[in-house]
Design a protein around this motif. Sequence first.
Motif, PDB file in Angstrom:
ATOM      1  N   GLU A  29       0.841  -1.195   0.000  1.00  0.00           N
ATOM      2  CA  GLU A  29       0.000   0.000   0.000  1.00  0.00           C
ATOM      3  C   GLU A  29       0.878   1.248   0.000  1.00  0.00           C
ATOM      4  OE1 GLU A  29      -3.236   0.273   2.658  1.00  0.00           O
ATOM      5  OE2 GLU A  29      -3.796  -1.840   2.503  1.00  0.00           O
ATOM      6  N   GLY A  30       0.523   2.198  -0.859  1.00  0.00           N
ATOM      7  CA  GLY A  30       1.246   3.467  -0.916  1.00  0.00           C
ATOM      8  C   GLY A  30       2.526   3.448  -1.717  1.00  0.00           C
ATOM      9  N   GLN A  31       2.892   2.309  -2.288  1.00  0.00           N
ATOM     10  CA  GLN A  31       4.127   2.208  -3.051  1.00  0.00           C
ATOM     11  C   GLN A  31       3.933   2.573  -4.522  1.00  0.00           C
ATOM     12  OE1 GLN A  31       5.792  -1.796  -2.712  1.00  0.00           O
ATOM     13  NE2 GLN A  31       7.601  -0.958  -1.735  1.00  0.00           N
ATOM     14  N   ASN A 184       0.037   9.260  -6.231  1.00  0.00           N
ATOM     15  CA  ASN A 184       0.577   8.383  -5.195  1.00  0.00           C
ATOM     16  C   ASN A 184       0.551   9.063  -3.825  1.00  0.00           C
ATOM     17  OD1 ASN A 184       3.595   7.508  -3.870  1.00  0.00           O
ATOM     18  ND2 ASN A 184       2.148   5.884  -4.352  1.00  0.00           N
ATOM     19  N   GLY A 187      -2.447   8.611  -1.842  1.00  0.00           N
ATOM     20  CA  GLY A 187      -2.702   7.309  -1.246  1.00  0.00           C
ATOM     21  C   GLY A 187      -2.918   6.158  -2.204  1.00  0.00           C
ATOM     22  N   THR A 188      -2.794   6.397  -3.510  1.00  0.00           N
ATOM     23  CA  THR A 188      -3.010   5.332  -4.488  1.00  0.00           C
ATOM     24  C   THR A 188      -1.684   4.656  -4.809  1.00  0.00           C
ATOM     25  OG1 THR A 188      -4.826   6.585  -5.483  1.00  0.00           O
ATOM     26  CG2 THR A 188      -3.912   4.775  -6.787  1.00  0.00           C
ATOM     27  N   ALA A 189      -1.627   3.331  -4.638  1.00  0.00           N
ATOM     28  CA  ALA A 189      -0.442   2.581  -5.041  1.00  0.00           C
ATOM     29  C   ALA A 189      -0.405   2.495  -6.558  1.00  0.00           C
ATOM     30  CB  ALA A 189      -0.467   1.183  -4.434  1.00  0.00           C
TER      31      ALA A 189
END
Length: 256
Positions: A29-31, A184, A187-189
């Motif tokens: 998550e978050g990467q 990103n 909060g979007t991977a």
Amino acid sequence: MPLLRVANVETAYYGRLTVLRGISLRVEEGQIVTLLGSNGAGKTTLLRTIMGLIPDQPEKGSIEFAGRRINGWDPDDIARAGIGYVLEGRGMFPELTVEENLALGAYVRPDDVHADLVRVTDLFPILGERRRQLAGTMSGGEQQMLAIARALLMRPKLLMMDEPSLGLAPLLVREIFATIRRINADGTAILLVEQNAHMALSVADFGYVLESGRLVLEGPADELAGNANVQELYLGITQEASVKGYRRYRSRRRWA
């Protein structure tokens, strides 16, 4: 638990030609995770396999998203689960307007998408200005913005992007990658396939290198950028060039 987990996946077209051979990777998550490799290495096939776009595939292995195994799911169900996909070539409906293309991106949403429309037009103001224009009459860069915005309207947890800089002028490439970082940061991977390895490694947290359908190298983006083979094959830097020199290059290319 990673957001996306691909384990020992093998994919074959028409049950004959095996394109992916034992692929394993993960996206937290978050990467931002990038996939590097030459044309034909299997990068697009991997994204299409994850998205359920190749019938009856993968032949072996498992794909898990947010803790659920999604092997065999329909692409619609995978989209509803939270995976967005920006296709190579953008996948526009040229005879529809910008507004109509965006509406198609929200077809899996049962709720009001007004707030997300505001968000994507904040990311790409040109789309708000051109909302009644036919998508087929837009420039390549504008179409890429529309493709990303359309995928974001599904409010994905993971956004997969296939060659977002393809065919764009350098100034637009920088703008697209700045937007990737903003997406990103919200909060979007992101799982990113990109031929421009300089840009991909400058924004990514982690990377994988594919050759002939196999993963041959993986590691943090900074470590891959300093790998002599990656430098020579994908960054245009000879093995004699120093890692320090490349880091100076990256510091000049970074943006806020």
